[in-house]
Design a protein around this motif. Structure first.
Motif, PDB file in Angstrom:
ATOM      1  N   ILE A   5       0.849  -1.188   0.000  1.00 23.21           N
ATOM      2  CA  ILE A   5       0.000   0.000   0.000  1.00 23.21           C
ATOM      3  C   ILE A   5       0.884   1.237   0.000  1.00 23.21           C
ATOM      4  O   ILE A   5       1.701   1.434   0.914  1.00 23.21           O
ATOM      5  N   LEU A   6       0.748   2.049  -1.035  1.00 23.74           N
ATOM      6  CA  LEU A   6       1.450   3.327  -1.098  1.00 23.74           C
ATOM      7  C   LEU A   6       0.491   4.398  -0.592  1.00 23.74           C
ATOM      8  O   LEU A   6      -0.443   4.799  -1.292  1.00 23.74           O
ATOM      9  N   GLN A   7       0.699   4.826   0.643  1.00 19.38           N
ATOM     10  CA  GLN A   7      -0.171   5.839   1.245  1.00 19.38           C
ATOM     11  C   GLN A   7       0.335   7.221   0.844  1.00 19.38           C
ATOM     12  O   GLN A   7       1.460   7.591   1.156  1.00 19.38           O
ATOM     13  N   THR A   8      -0.508   7.968   0.133  1.00 13.37           N
ATOM     14  CA  THR A   8      -0.089   9.263  -0.418  1.00 13.37           C
ATOM     15  C   THR A   8      -0.750  10.446   0.279  1.00 13.37           C
ATOM     16  O   THR A   8      -0.551  11.588  -0.138  1.00 13.37           O
ATOM     17  N   GLY A   9      -1.525  10.195   1.317  1.00 13.32           N
ATOM     18  CA  GLY A   9      -2.175  11.269   2.053  1.00 13.32           C
ATOM     19  C   GLY A   9      -2.603  10.770   3.414  1.00 13.32           C
ATOM     20  O   GLY A   9      -2.617   9.559   3.681  1.00 13.32           O
ATOM     21  N   ASP A  10      -2.955  11.713   4.281  1.00 13.93           N
ATOM     22  CA  ASP A  10      -3.355  11.381   5.645  1.00 13.93           C
ATOM     23  C   ASP A  10      -4.826  11.704   5.864  1.00 13.93           C
ATOM     24  O   ASP A  10      -5.346  12.704   5.336  1.00 13.93           O
ATOM     25  N   VAL A  11      -5.484  10.891   6.644  1.00 12.82           N
ATOM     26  CA  VAL A  11      -6.813  11.236   7.134  1.00 12.82           C
ATOM     27  C   VAL A  11      -6.696  12.546   7.904  1.00 12.82           C
ATOM     28  O   VAL A  11      -5.745  12.741   8.673  1.00 12.82           O
ATOM     29  N   ASP A  21      -5.874   5.462   9.699  1.00 10.51           N
ATOM     30  CA  ASP A  21      -5.226   5.891   8.464  1.00 10.51           C
ATOM     31  C   ASP A  21      -5.874   5.239   7.247  1.00 10.51           C
ATOM     32  O   ASP A  21      -6.576   4.234   7.341  1.00 10.51           O
ATOM     33  N   TYR A  22      -5.572   5.795   6.058  1.00  9.77           N
ATOM     34  CA  TYR A  22      -6.111   5.249   4.821  1.00  9.77           C
ATOM     35  C   TYR A  22      -5.617   3.825   4.567  1.00  9.77           C
ATOM     36  O   TYR A  22      -6.352   2.998   4.031  1.00  9.77           O
ATOM     37  N   SER A  23      -4.398   3.544   4.971  1.00 11.22           N
ATOM     38  CA  SER A  23      -3.883   2.186   4.750  1.00 11.22           C
ATOM     39  C   SER A  23      -4.742   1.161   5.483  1.00 11.22           C
ATOM     40  O   SER A  23      -5.041   0.083   4.945  1.00 11.22           O
ATOM     41  N   ARG A  24      -5.151   1.489   6.699  1.00 15.56           N
ATOM     42  CA  ARG A  24      -5.984   0.557   7.462  1.00 15.56           C
ATOM     43  C   ARG A  24      -7.360   0.388   6.815  1.00 15.56           C
ATOM     44  O   ARG A  24      -7.939  -0.711   6.852  1.00 15.56           O
ATOM     45  N   MET A  25      -7.897   1.455   6.211  1.00 21.05           N
ATOM     46  CA  MET A  25      -9.183   1.333   5.517  1.00 21.05           C
ATOM     47  C   MET A  25      -9.081   0.323   4.386  1.00 21.05           C
ATOM     48  O   MET A  25     -10.000  -0.485   4.159  1.00 21.05           O
ATOM     49  N   GLU A  27      -6.881  -2.161   4.194  1.00 23.28           N
ATOM     50  CA  GLU A  27      -6.713  -3.486   4.789  1.00 23.28           C
ATOM     51  C   GLU A  27      -8.070  -4.060   5.201  1.00 23.28           C
ATOM     52  O   GLU A  27      -8.365  -5.238   4.944  1.00 23.28           O
ATOM     53  N   ARG A  28      -8.901  -3.236   5.828  1.00 23.52           N
ATOM     54  CA  ARG A  28     -10.235  -3.708   6.218  1.00 23.52           C
ATOM     55  C   ARG A  28     -11.067  -4.082   4.997  1.00 23.52           C
ATOM     56  O   ARG A  28     -11.822  -5.064   5.021  1.00 23.52           O
ATOM     57  N   MET A  29     -10.942  -3.293   3.923  1.00 22.06           N
ATOM     58  CA  MET A  29     -11.690  -3.585   2.708  1.00 22.06           C
ATOM     59  C   MET A  29     -11.306  -4.956   2.156  1.00 22.06           C
ATOM     60  O   MET A  29     -12.179  -5.789   1.862  1.00 22.06           O
ATOM     61  N   PHE A  30     -10.007  -5.204   2.013  1.00 18.98           N
ATOM     62  CA  PHE A  30      -9.565  -6.484   1.473  1.00 18.98           C
ATOM     63  C   PHE A  30      -9.898  -7.634   2.421  1.00 18.98           C
ATOM     64  O   PHE A  30     -10.338  -8.705   1.986  1.00 18.98           O
ATOM     65  N   ASP A  31      -9.721  -7.410   3.720  1.00 19.75           N
ATOM     66  CA  ASP A  31      -9.977  -8.475   4.689  1.00 19.75           C
ATOM     67  C   ASP A  31     -11.460  -8.824   4.763  1.00 19.75           C
ATOM     68  O   ASP A  31     -11.812  -9.940   5.168  1.00 19.75           O
ATOM     69  N   SER A  32     -12.333  -7.887   4.378  1.00 19.40           N
ATOM     70  CA  SER A  32     -13.771  -8.180   4.383  1.00 19.40           C
ATOM     71  C   SER A  32     -14.148  -9.160   3.271  1.00 19.40           C
ATOM     72  O   SER A  32     -15.205  -9.797   3.328  1.00 19.40           O
ATOM     73  N   ILE A  33     -13.281  -9.301   2.276  1.00 22.57           N
ATOM     74  CA  ILE A  33     -13.540 -10.197   1.150  1.00 22.57           C
ATOM     75  C   ILE A  33     -12.806 -11.523   1.328  1.00 22.57           C
ATOM     76  O   ILE A  33     -13.324 -12.590   0.997  1.00 22.57           O
ATOM     77  N   SER A  34     -11.583 -11.472   1.866  1.00 20.82           N
ATOM     78  CA  SER A  34     -10.751 -12.671   1.956  1.00 20.82           C
ATOM     79  C   SER A  34      -9.734 -12.510   3.079  1.00 20.82           C
ATOM     80  O   SER A  34      -9.295 -11.394   3.382  1.00 20.82           O
ATOM     81  N   ASP A  35      -9.353 -13.641   3.671  1.00 21.42           N
ATOM     82  CA  ASP A  35      -8.316 -13.612   4.707  1.00 21.42           C
ATOM     83  C   ASP A  35      -6.955 -14.016   4.148  1.00 21.42           C
ATOM     84  O   ASP A  35      -6.039 -14.367   4.892  1.00 21.42           O
ATOM     85  N   SER A  36      -6.805 -13.922   2.831  1.00 18.10           N
ATOM     86  CA  SER A  36      -5.584 -14.409   2.174  1.00 18.10           C
ATOM     87  C   SER A  36      -4.570 -13.313   1.892  1.00 18.10           C
ATOM     88  O   SER A  36      -3.581 -13.565   1.197  1.00 18.10           O
ATOM     89  N   PHE A  37      -4.793 -12.097   2.414  1.00 17.11           N
ATOM     90  CA  PHE A  37      -3.920 -10.972   2.089  1.00 17.11           C
ATOM     91  C   PHE A  37      -2.963 -10.646   3.233  1.00 17.11           C
ATOM     92  O   PHE A  37      -3.301 -10.758   4.407  1.00 17.11           O
ATOM     93  N   PHE A 187     -13.993   3.556   1.732  1.00 17.28           N
ATOM     94  CA  PHE A 187     -14.637   4.425   2.715  1.00 17.28           C
ATOM     95  C   PHE A 187     -15.907   3.768   3.250  1.00 17.28           C
ATOM     96  O   PHE A 187     -16.784   3.362   2.482  1.00 17.28           O
ATOM     97  N   LYS A 188     -16.034   3.694   4.565  1.00 13.73           N
ATOM     98  CA  LYS A 188     -17.313   3.397   5.184  1.00 13.73           C
ATOM     99  C   LYS A 188     -18.144   4.682   5.218  1.00 13.73           C
ATOM    100  O   LYS A 188     -17.606   5.798   5.187  1.00 13.73           O
ATOM    101  N   ASP A 189     -19.457   4.527   5.299  1.00 16.01           N
ATOM    102  CA  ASP A 189     -20.327   5.698   5.217  1.00 16.01           C
ATOM    103  C   ASP A 189     -20.068   6.692   6.338  1.00 16.01           C
ATOM    104  O   ASP A 189     -20.162   7.906   6.125  1.00 16.01           O
ATOM    105  N   ASP A 190     -19.769   6.188   7.557  1.00 18.67           N
ATOM    106  CA  ASP A 190     -19.564   7.132   8.659  1.00 18.67           C
ATOM    107  C   ASP A 190     -18.362   8.021   8.403  1.00 18.67           C
ATOM    108  O   ASP A 190     -18.398   9.234   8.697  1.00 18.67           O
ATOM    109  N   TYR A 191     -17.299   7.456   7.783  1.00 18.69           N
ATOM    110  CA  TYR A 191     -16.143   8.301   7.464  1.00 18.69           C
ATOM    111  C   TYR A 191     -16.449   9.251   6.314  1.00 18.69           C
ATOM    112  O   TYR A 191     -16.111  10.441   6.377  1.00 18.69           O
ATOM    113  N   ALA A 192     -17.087   8.758   5.262  1.00 16.30           N
ATOM    114  CA  ALA A 192     -17.401   9.617   4.113  1.00 16.30           C
ATOM    115  C   ALA A 192     -18.279  10.788   4.541  1.00 16.30           C
ATOM    116  O   ALA A 192     -18.083  11.932   4.090  1.00 16.30           O
ATOM    117  N   LEU A 193     -19.251  10.533   5.431  1.00 13.43           N
ATOM    118  CA  LEU A 193     -20.117  11.607   5.923  1.00 13.43           C
ATOM    119  C   LEU A 193     -19.339  12.569   6.805  1.00 13.43           C
ATOM    120  O   LEU A 193     -19.472  13.795   6.675  1.00 13.43           O
TER     121      LEU A 193
END
Length: 237
Positions: A5-11, A21-25, A27-37, A187-193
Motif C-alpha cells: 500500500i502506497l499511502q499518499t495522504g493522511d486522514v 489511516d487510509y492504509s488501514r481502511m 486493509e479492512r476492505m480487502f480483509d472483508s472479502i478474503s483472509d488471504s492478504f 470508505f465506510k459511510d460514517d467516514y465519508a459523511l
C-alpha cells in the motif's frame, strides 16, 4: 497475496482518532472479502523511499489531498515508480488520487475540474465489463470526495465507470494489470459523511446537505471491493 500500500495522504487530523489511516481502511476492505492478504506499507507523502516495484506482488495507491500538479518532492518519483510497475506488468490499483496519478504518469491529463467538488454517494454507470466485473449491474453507487479529475485518459486505458459529472471515473488498462477508480470503495459511510461535514464550509451548505442526503442510497462498495479482489487474483495468476 502480499499487497504493498502506497499511502499518499493522511486522514484529516480531527478524524484520525476515530477512523485511523487510509492504509488501514484498505486493509479492512480487502480483509472483508478474503483472509488471504498480507500488507506492506510505504508512506509516500512522508517521503518514505519507494522500493523497486518489480519486487512487489501487487500495489495499491491511495487517495490524497495533493494534486498531481503539486510541486511536492514525492510526486515525480511516484510517477517513475508507476511507469516502471506498469512496464513490468505488476498488478496495480489506484483510488482517487491514485487513479489520477496513474493516469497522469501513463499519458493522460488530470486537472482541477471546473465542476467543483464531487462529494457524497454518486451512481456510476458501468460502461464496460472486464472479466472480473462480468456480473456487474448497470450502475454502482460509491462514495466520492474530490475536486480533481482525469480529463483525458491515457491511450492504453479503457473507461469502465462513468457519470456525467465524472466521465472517466473508472479505468482498466490494456496490459490487464492496472485498474483505477475515482470513487472510494474503502470508505465506510460514517467516514465519508464525517469527511464531507468537515469540509462543509468549503463545499457550501447546499452541497454538504445534498452529500449527506445521498448516503440514504444503498452502497455498492462491497461489490466493487469484490471486483477489485477478483482483478488482483486474475492479474497475479
Amino acid at each position: 497475496m502480499k499487497i504493498t500500500i502506497l499511502q499518499t495522504g493522511d486522514v484529516p487530523a480531527p478524524l484520525r482518532p476515530q477512523f485511523g489511516d487510509y492504509s488501514r481502511m484498505f486493509e479492512r476492505m480487502f480483509d472483508s472479502i478474503s483472509d488471504s492478504f498480507e500488507y506492506d506499507l510505504v508512506v509516500v507523502n512522508a517521503n518514505d523511499p519507494l522500493p523497486d516495484p518489480t519486487e512487489m506482488t501487487a500495489i495499491v495507491i491511495t487517495g490524497s489531498p495533493a494534486g498531481v500538479y503539486d510541486d511536492l518532492p514525492w510526486i515525480e518519483p511516484l510517477r517513475q515508480f508507476i511507469r516502471k510497475a506498469y512496464g513490468a506488468g505488476i498488478p496495480m490499483l489506484g483510488i482517487c488520487f491514485g487513479h489520477q496519478i496513474m493516469a497522469d504518469a501513463l499519458g493522460g491529463e488530470v486537472r482541477k475540474s471546473e465542476k467543483g467538488w464531487g462529494v457524497g454517494r454518486h451512481s456510476y454507470s458501468v460502461v464496460d465489463r472486464p472479466d472480473f466485473m462480468a456480473d456487474a449491474p448497470e450502475s454502482l453507487a460509491i462514495a466520492c470526495s474530490h475536486q480533481d479529475q482525469v480529463i483525458v485518459p491515457p491511450e492504453a486505458a479503457k473507461v469502465i465507470l462513468s457519470t456525467p459529472f465524472t466521465p472517466n471515473a473508472g479505468l482498466y488498462y490494456s496490459n490487464e494489470k492496472a485498474l483505477s477508480f475515482q470513487p472510494h470503495p474503502e470508505f465506510k459511510d460514517d467516514y465519508a459523511l464525517a469527511l464531507s461535514e468537515l469540509r462543509r464550509e468549503a463545499l457550501g451548505a447546499e452541497k454538504a446537505d445534498r452529500a449527506a442526503a445521498s448516503f440514504s442510497t444503498p452502497s455498492d462498495s462491497d461489490l466493487l471491493s469484490r471486483y477489485i479482489v477478483d482483478f488482483f487474483r486474475q492479474a497475479v495468476a
